[in-house]
Structures are given as C-alpha cells and as structure tokens.
Motif scaffolding. Sequence first.
Motif: not given
Length: 195
Positions: A156-175
């Motif tokens: 949970g303290s991984d500062t580099k994984a969190k932005p990638f997960l946010q990007f992945l979420q945005a990509l997968l939810t993009h219509e």
Amino acid sequence: PGLLSFEAEDAAIYFGRKDDITAGMGLLKRLSDFGGTRLVLTLGASGSGKSSLVKAGLLPRFRKDKASWLVLDPFRPRRNNPMVEFNHVVQAYFKQFEAVGEWEEAQKKLLDKTATPEEQVEIVLESFDALSLVSGHRDATVLITIDQMEELLGDGSDTKAKPFLQFLQALLTHEDAPVMVLGTLRSDFLGTFQT
C-alpha cells in the motif's frame, strides 16, 4: 522447463492444458465481441502454471488471429515503475511495424508525472488507433498482458504502482477503449486485489 514458465517460443511443445486454453480463448473473445469486463485474471497458486498457460497457450493463438487481436508482449510490473514496463512493450510493438516514431512523442506524455490517468488513457488510445492503422487491422482489440500482477499490490505504500493502477482503471472503464487486459495473479493475493 522446471520452475521457469513456458514462453511463446515453446507453444509447439506446450501441452496438457487444451481445455483451459479453449475456455480462456472463448471467454476473451466473448467479452471482446459482446462487452462486459475488460480485465480477465488467470488465478492460481504459485508455480501452478499461470504464466505458462498465458504465454505459451493463449497468446500464440491470439497472435494468429491478427484481424481481431493486436497482442502486446506480456510484461511484469516489477514495482520499480510499471508505466515504464508498459511503455517498453508498446514501443516494441511499434518497432515491429517500423513505426516507432509514431510512439516517441506519445511516450513522453505518457511518462510525464504530471499527466492525469485520463490524459494518459487518451494518449494510449490515440497510439493504439495508430497501431491499428500501421498493422492494417482497424477493428482489432489490443490485448495487454500483465504477468504477476501481485507485484502491483504491495503493502500500500508503493508510490509507483498506485498511479499505474489508476491509469489501468481509467483505461478499462473508458467507454470506447478497444482494449482487454489479461493478467496472472497468485491466488493468495486475490483478497488484496479485491480490496
């Protein structure tokens, strides 16, 4: 190959998982054609053959269906910077078509730490559109494969994984994203992933 996973070049000698390959291919094709989730996980215990199933079983077969699938090489997030690892596989795909110049400007924007996940998604989708043009397959779905996704789920303290997960979420939810993500995940990380 012992504890190493089978790779794409081992596809001809990879056997014993025909039912799993057929089920996996059917699921991904169905989701791509008819909608639904865009993230599919191959879940299992450590050493159970998840990576082999994906790399030597599924991906070589999807690569043969070029009209339907643009298959990026699998990558591991490696915690140091998942976005850089993702960038490498996209760049390698552009290189196959001698169109790496198409990606050079985009990758600068993608790796810009000030870019929001939504901006990164737009950059990637424009690039994937260019990929479909250079490959000659306008209606193909881009298949992104993330091996050992548990590396994204640190403490949970991984500062580099969190932005990638946010990007992945945005990509997968993009219509309008013509994208599917296939991941491998150790089953002992399923609870962390769901959280």
